[in-house]
Design an enzyme around this catalytic site. Structure first.
Site, short mmCIF file in Angstrom:
data_model
loop_
_atom_site.label_atom_id
_atom_site.label_comp_id
_atom_site.label_asym_id
_atom_site.label_seq_id
_atom_site.Cartn_x
_atom_site.Cartn_y
_atom_site.Cartn_z
N LYS A 102 57.19 -39.48 30.08
CA LYS A 102 56.61 -39.61 31.42
C LYS A 102 56.45 -38.23 32.07
O LYS A 102 55.41 -37.93 32.66
CB LYS A 102 57.50 -40.49 32.30
CG LYS A 102 57.46 -41.97 31.95
CD LYS A 102 58.47 -42.72 32.81
CE LYS A 102 58.59 -44.17 32.40
NZ LYS A 102 59.61 -44.90 33.20
N ALA A 148 61.76 -40.37 34.55
CA ALA A 148 63.02 -41.10 34.47
C ALA A 148 62.80 -42.48 33.87
O ALA A 148 61.71 -43.06 33.99
CB ALA A 148 63.65 -41.24 35.86
N ASP A 149 63.83 -42.98 33.22
CA ASP A 149 63.76 -44.34 32.70
C ASP A 149 65.17 -44.90 32.58
O ASP A 149 66.15 -44.13 32.52
CB ASP A 149 63.05 -44.41 31.35
CG ASP A 149 62.55 -45.81 31.06
OD1 ASP A 149 61.47 -46.16 31.58
OD2 ASP A 149 63.24 -46.58 30.36
N GLN A 150 65.25 -46.21 32.53
CA GLN A 150 66.53 -46.88 32.40
C GLN A 150 66.40 -48.05 31.43
O GLN A 150 65.40 -48.77 31.46
CB GLN A 150 66.99 -47.40 33.77
CG GLN A 150 68.37 -48.04 33.77
CD GLN A 150 68.69 -48.61 35.13
OE1 GLN A 150 67.99 -49.50 35.62
NE2 GLN A 150 69.73 -48.10 35.76
#
Length: 199
Positions: free
Chosen positions: A60, A75-77
């Protein structure tokens, strides 16, 4: 010297709220990344949920960094339950089923953040939190789903720790901001070093 622009390559309202609350000046931007393609490929290659979160955060950030000058935050989760990756639930019924399956059990949230500049990753981190859901009743679950409604569909875990979702848990270990989807303290230290925030 003028501080670099900060861009958040995320559509997540929760991440925007976290950054704004911390006093970070930024502009939001959609990365345009097809997350499903990357997830499918990495899962086929045997990657785990933590590695997938880290890769998505990097991609991203890089996608927007190739188009915009400045420091781009990606960011990612991911939710790791019984060693498997779980995506955001598509319906309230799916959310209820997931919560019931996790009732009385432990799961992990992996939250990754990466910063890119001029098409290169210049900083990144990964935070893992472990959460244990209490042995809640069906009546509690029904009331919780009714109260939270569609908001649950925006979270991989079908809960918001900053809201009534905190009542689901008997034990939580890990970084609070990582659970919200954006590990913050290390990111703030990096931004201070770049002149975005005051030392």
């Amino acid at each position: 010297m003028k501080a670099p622009n900060v861009i958040l390559a995320s559509r997540s309202a929760a991440r925007s709220v976290v950054l704004r609350g911390a006093g970070v000046p930024f502009e939001p931007a959609d990365s345009g990344l097809d997350e499903d393609i990357l997830k499918t490929r990495m899962l086929a290659e045997g990657a785990g949920p933590a590695a997938i979160a880290a890769a998505l955060a990097r991609e991203k950030a890089l996608a927007v960094s190739h188009l915009r000058p400045g420091l781009v935050i990606g960011a990612d989760q991911t939710l790791d339950f019984e060693g498997r990756l779980h995506d955001k639930p598509p319906t309230l019924e799916a959310a209820a089923n997931r919560l019931w399956a996790m009732r009385g059990r432990r799961h992990a949230l992996h939250a990754a953040v990466a910063v890119a500049s001029s098409g290169e990753i210049v900083w990144e981190t990964l935070s893992t939190a472990e959460l244990v859901m209490r042995d809640f009743s069906q009546a509690f679950l029904d009331a919780y789903i009714a109260a939270e409604g569609e908001a649950l569909l925006g979270s991989v875990g079908a809960y918001r720790l900053e809201g009534p979702g905190v009542q689901l848990f008997s034990e939580i270990t890990g970084d609070y901001f990582g659970i919200l989807g954006l590990p913050l303290t290390g990111l703030l230290e990096f931004l201070r070093g770049e002149g975005v925030l005051l030392p």
